[in-house]
Scaffold this motif. Structure first.
Motif, PDB file in Angstrom:
ATOM      1  N   VAL A   1       7.651  -0.072  -6.550  1.00  0.00           N
ATOM      2  CA  VAL A   1       7.657  -1.336  -7.427  1.00  0.00           C
ATOM      3  C   VAL A   1       6.158  -2.032  -7.314  1.00  0.00           C
ATOM      4  CG1 VAL A   1      10.106  -1.145  -7.227  1.00  0.00           C
ATOM      5  CG2 VAL A   1       8.675  -2.461  -5.496  1.00  0.00           C
ATOM      6  N   ARG A   2       5.434  -1.659  -6.530  1.00  0.00           N
ATOM      7  CA  ARG A   2       4.079  -2.584  -6.136  1.00  0.00           C
ATOM      8  C   ARG A   2       4.623  -4.040  -5.818  1.00  0.00           C
ATOM      9  NH1 ARG A   2      -0.639  -0.954  -7.826  1.00  0.00           N
ATOM     10  NH2 ARG A   2      -1.428  -3.081  -8.319  1.00  0.00           N
ATOM     11  N   ALA A   3       5.276  -3.994  -4.911  1.00  0.00           N
ATOM     12  CA  ALA A   3       5.759  -5.221  -4.433  1.00  0.00           C
ATOM     13  C   ALA A   3       4.627  -6.017  -3.739  1.00  0.00           C
ATOM     14  CB  ALA A   3       6.688  -4.981  -3.257  1.00  0.00           C
ATOM     15  N   GLY A   4       4.555  -7.298  -3.990  1.00  0.00           N
ATOM     16  CA  GLY A   4       3.551  -8.148  -3.458  1.00  0.00           C
ATOM     17  C   GLY A   4       3.892  -8.171  -1.900  1.00  0.00           C
ATOM     18  N   VAL A   5       2.703  -8.573  -1.223  1.00  0.00           N
ATOM     19  CA  VAL A   5       2.958  -8.613   0.315  1.00  0.00           C
ATOM     20  C   VAL A   5       2.259  -9.838   0.793  1.00  0.00           C
ATOM     21  CG1 VAL A   5       3.336  -6.256   0.916  1.00  0.00           C
ATOM     22  CG2 VAL A   5       0.967  -6.978   0.711  1.00  0.00           C
TER      23      VAL A   5
ATOM     24  N   GLY B   1      -0.038  -5.217   8.062  1.00  0.00           N
ATOM     25  CA  GLY B   1       0.542  -3.830   7.741  1.00  0.00           C
ATOM     26  C   GLY B   1       0.484  -3.714   6.164  1.00  0.00           C
ATOM     27  N   ALA B   2       0.583  -4.702   5.447  1.00  0.00           N
ATOM     28  CA  ALA B   2       0.512  -4.703   3.842  1.00  0.00           C
ATOM     29  C   ALA B   2       1.295  -3.776   3.157  1.00  0.00           C
ATOM     30  CB  ALA B   2      -1.284  -4.083   3.502  1.00  0.00           C
ATOM     31  N   ARG B   3       2.462  -3.795   3.786  1.00  0.00           N
ATOM     32  CA  ARG B   3       3.594  -2.999   3.376  1.00  0.00           C
ATOM     33  C   ARG B   3       4.995  -3.867   3.094  1.00  0.00           C
ATOM     34  NH1 ARG B   3       1.554   0.964   6.795  1.00  0.00           N
ATOM     35  NH2 ARG B   3       0.964   2.892   5.639  1.00  0.00           N
ATOM     36  N   CYS B   4       5.638  -3.539   1.878  1.00  0.00           N
ATOM     37  CA  CYS B   4       6.940  -4.299   1.782  1.00  0.00           C
ATOM     38  C   CYS B   4       7.950  -3.774   2.585  1.00  0.00           C
ATOM     39  CB  CYS B   4       7.466  -3.852   0.408  1.00  0.00           C
ATOM     40  SG  CYS B   4       7.913  -2.340  -0.242  1.00  0.00           S
ATOM     41  N   GLU B   5       9.057  -4.530   2.846  1.00  0.00           N
ATOM     42  CA  GLU B   5       9.957  -3.858   3.875  1.00  0.00           C
ATOM     43  C   GLU B   5      10.371  -2.644   3.767  1.00  0.00           C
ATOM     44  OE1 GLU B   5      14.626  -5.394   5.188  1.00  0.00           O
ATOM     45  OE2 GLU B   5      13.278  -6.813   3.957  1.00  0.00           O
TER      46      GLU B   5
ATOM     47  N   LEU C   1      10.097   3.299   5.468  1.00  0.00           N
ATOM     48  CA  LEU C   1       9.681   4.678   5.351  1.00  0.00           C
ATOM     49  C   LEU C   1       8.791   5.429   6.163  1.00  0.00           C
ATOM     50  CD1 LEU C   1      10.308   4.675   1.377  1.00  0.00           C
ATOM     51  CD2 LEU C   1      11.835   5.600   3.116  1.00  0.00           C
ATOM     52  N   ASP C   2       7.629   4.506   6.269  1.00  0.00           N
ATOM     53  CA  ASP C   2       6.492   4.771   6.892  1.00  0.00           C
ATOM     54  C   ASP C   2       6.713   5.087   8.366  1.00  0.00           C
ATOM     55  OD1 ASP C   2       3.566   5.222   6.891  1.00  0.00           O
ATOM     56  OD2 ASP C   2       3.668   3.609   8.583  1.00  0.00           O
ATOM     57  N   ARG C   3       7.701   4.438   9.012  1.00  0.00           N
ATOM     58  CA  ARG C   3       8.190   4.517  10.277  1.00  0.00           C
ATOM     59  C   ARG C   3       9.371   5.738  10.651  1.00  0.00           C
ATOM     60  NH1 ARG C   3       6.906   1.180  14.162  1.00  0.00           N
ATOM     61  NH2 ARG C   3       8.793   1.496  15.243  1.00  0.00           N
TER      62      ARG C   3
ATOM     63  N   VAL D   1       0.667  -1.294  -0.048  1.00  0.00           N
ATOM     64  CA  VAL D   1       0.074   0.142   0.004  1.00  0.00           C
ATOM     65  C   VAL D   1       0.740   1.279  -0.085  1.00  0.00           C
ATOM     66  CG1 VAL D   1      -1.905  -0.849   1.168  1.00  0.00           C
ATOM     67  CG2 VAL D   1      -0.298  -0.060   2.633  1.00  0.00           C
ATOM     68  N   GLY D   2       2.173   1.104   0.018  1.00  0.00           N
ATOM     69  CA  GLY D   2       2.922   2.233  -0.125  1.00  0.00           C
ATOM     70  C   GLY D   2       3.230   2.823   1.378  1.00  0.00           C
ATOM     71  N   ALA D   3       3.627   4.135   1.502  1.00  0.00           N
ATOM     72  CA  ALA D   3       4.108   4.838   2.577  1.00  0.00           C
ATOM     73  C   ALA D   3       4.011   6.230   2.474  1.00  0.00           C
ATOM     74  CB  ALA D   3       5.777   4.537   3.007  1.00  0.00           C
ATOM     75  N   ARG D   4       3.182   6.636   3.707  1.00  0.00           N
ATOM     76  CA  ARG D   4       2.927   8.169   3.991  1.00  0.00           C
ATOM     77  C   ARG D   4       2.313   8.833   2.736  1.00  0.00           C
ATOM     78  NH1 ARG D   4       8.166  11.248   6.194  1.00  0.00           N
ATOM     79  NH2 ARG D   4       6.396  12.506   6.740  1.00  0.00           N
ATOM     80  N   GLY D   5       1.274   8.147   2.177  1.00  0.00           N
ATOM     81  CA  GLY D   5       0.780   8.654   1.146  1.00  0.00           C
ATOM     82  C   GLY D   5       1.005   8.684  -0.274  1.00  0.00           C
ATOM     83  N   HIS D   6       2.360   7.730  -0.396  1.00  0.00           N
ATOM     84  CA  HIS D   6       2.842   7.768  -1.689  1.00  0.00           C
ATOM     85  C   HIS D   6       2.761   6.089  -2.090  1.00  0.00           C
ATOM     86  CE1 HIS D   6       4.463  11.710  -1.804  1.00  0.00           C
ATOM     87  NE2 HIS D   6       4.956  11.502  -0.438  1.00  0.00           N
TER      88      HIS D   6
END
Length: 294
Positions: free
Chosen positions: A57-61, A67-71, A76-78, A48-53
Motif C-alpha cells: 500500500v506504499r504506506a507513509g511512515v 525502521g522506515a516500515r509501516c506496522e 512481517l520483517d520480524r 520500505v517493505g519487508a524481506r525484499g518485497h
C-alpha cells in the motif's frame, strides 16, 4: 529534472562504509568525501517493505522512524528473525560476543559466524571480543545466561552511543579494559551449553576504522539530524563514521546523520546548500546524465 534515488541503507565492507541504493548501485564513503543530498519539495516518506518485497500500500511512515516500515511490514520483517527468536531452525554456526561502545556501555549479542565482524561494525562497536561459537540455540542460551548472571544488556540505544563518542579513552588497552573483566567473569560461570566452544579474550578495536581515534579524530559533534523533511537538505564533509552514523562537518559544526533516516525518501543531488533539516543538540560532554547521488 534531477534523478531521484532511494536509499537502501548503509553497509560496512572491507574498505569502509558503503551506502546502498535501490537498483543495486553503491556509494563508497571515504573520509574527506562530501556528502550532499536533498529531499524534493512535496516529497513523502514511504514504507520500505519487508524481506525484499515492496509495501503493498506504499504506506507513509514518520520522518523520525529509523525502521522506515509501516506496522504490518515491520511485523512481517520480524516474522523470520533471529533477534525475535523465530528462526530457531537456522543451521549456521553462530558466535557470542561482548561489545563496548564507551564507558559503561557494554552489550552481549550473537551473530552468524559467516558475517565475521560486519555486525559489530554496523552497530558501531568501538571494541569487542568473541566469547564462544556454536549452534544458534546454544549461542542464544549463552547470551541469556550472561544477561542474567552479569547484568549485561543485549541492546544499547544509539543515542547513548553517540553521547559518549567524543570522550573515549585514548588507548586501545583502556578501551578494552571493561570487556576484559566481563570476559573473565563470563568464562568462569557454570551452565554454558556443551555445544558452545568458548573463545579466548582477543579484543578488536574499531576506533581507527571509525575515524574517532587520536590524530584522526575530528571535532566533536554538536548536533544530530532529528529527521529529514520535504524540501530539506544535508551537506557536509565526512569526518567519521560509526555504525549507521555519518559525522559530517557542516556550516553548523559537526552533525551526526543516522543513515536509517534516509530510507523511504526519494533523494536528489544537492550542491552547496546549507544543512537545512531539524537538528537535536548533543551534550557537550559527551549536470548531464547523473551517475550517482553524490
Amino acid at each position: 529534472m534531477a534523478r531521484a534515488w532511494r536509499c537502501a541503507g548503509l553497509r560496512w565492507a572491507a574498505g569502509g562504509p558503503v551506502l546502498s541504493w535501490a537498483g543495486g548501485r553503491r556509494s563508497a564513503l571515504a573520509r574527506g568525501k562530501r556528502v550532499a543530498f536533498a529531499v524534493a519539495e512535496g516529497g513523502v516518506r514511504t514504507c520500505v517493505g519487508a524481506r525484499g518485497h515492496a509495501c503493498p500500500v506504499r504506506a507513509g511512515v514518520p520522518g523520525r522512524s529509523t525502521g522506515a516500515r509501516c506496522e504490518e511490514c515491520a511485523r512481517l520483517d520480524r516474522g523470520h528473525s533471529v533477534a525475535a527468536d523465530t528462526a530457531a531452525d537456522d543451521p549456521r554456526p553462530y558466535r557470542v560476543y561482548l561489545a563496548w561502545f564507551g564507558p559503561g556501555l557494554v552489550k552481549v549479542g550473537i551473530t552468524a559466524d559467516e558475517r565475521g565482524t560486519a555486525r559489530l561494525l554496523e552497530q558501531g562497536a568501538v571494541c569487542f571480543s568473541w566469547l564462544g561459537r556454536g549452534p544458534l540455540m546454544a549461542a542464544r542460551r549463552t547470551e541469556e545466561l550472561l544477561r542474567a548472571a552479569l547484568g549485561v544488556p543485549d541492546r544499547v540505544p544509539y543515542a547513548r552511543k553517540r553521547a559518549v563518542r567524543a570522550a573515549l579513552p585514548a588507548s586501545e588497552a583502556e578501551r578494552a579494559a571493561e570487556i576484559a573483566g566481563l570476559h573473565a567473569r563470563a568464562v568462569a560461570l557454570g551452565g554454558w551449553p556443551e555445544t558452545l566452544t568458548p573463545e579466548p579474550f582477543r579484543p578488536v578495536d574499531h576506533a581507527g576504522v571509525f575515524g574517532i581515534e587520536g590524530e584522526r579524530r575530528g571535532p566533536a559533534a554538536v548536533a544530530e539530524v532529528a529527521e529529514l523533511v520535504a524540501g530539506g537538505a544535508v551537506g557536509g564533509e565526512l569526518v567519521a563514521a560509526a555504525g549507521p552514523d555519518l559525522h559530517l562537518a557542516t556550516e553548523r559544526g559537526v552533525v551526526v546523520l543516522d543513515t536509517r533516516l534516509m530510507t523511504g525518501w526519494e533523494l536528489v543531488s544537492a550542491g552547496g546548500e546549507p544543512c537545512a533539516v531539524p537538528l537535536r543538540e548533543l551534550g557537550r560532554a559527551a549536470a548531464g546524465v547523473q551517475d550517482g547521488l553524490f
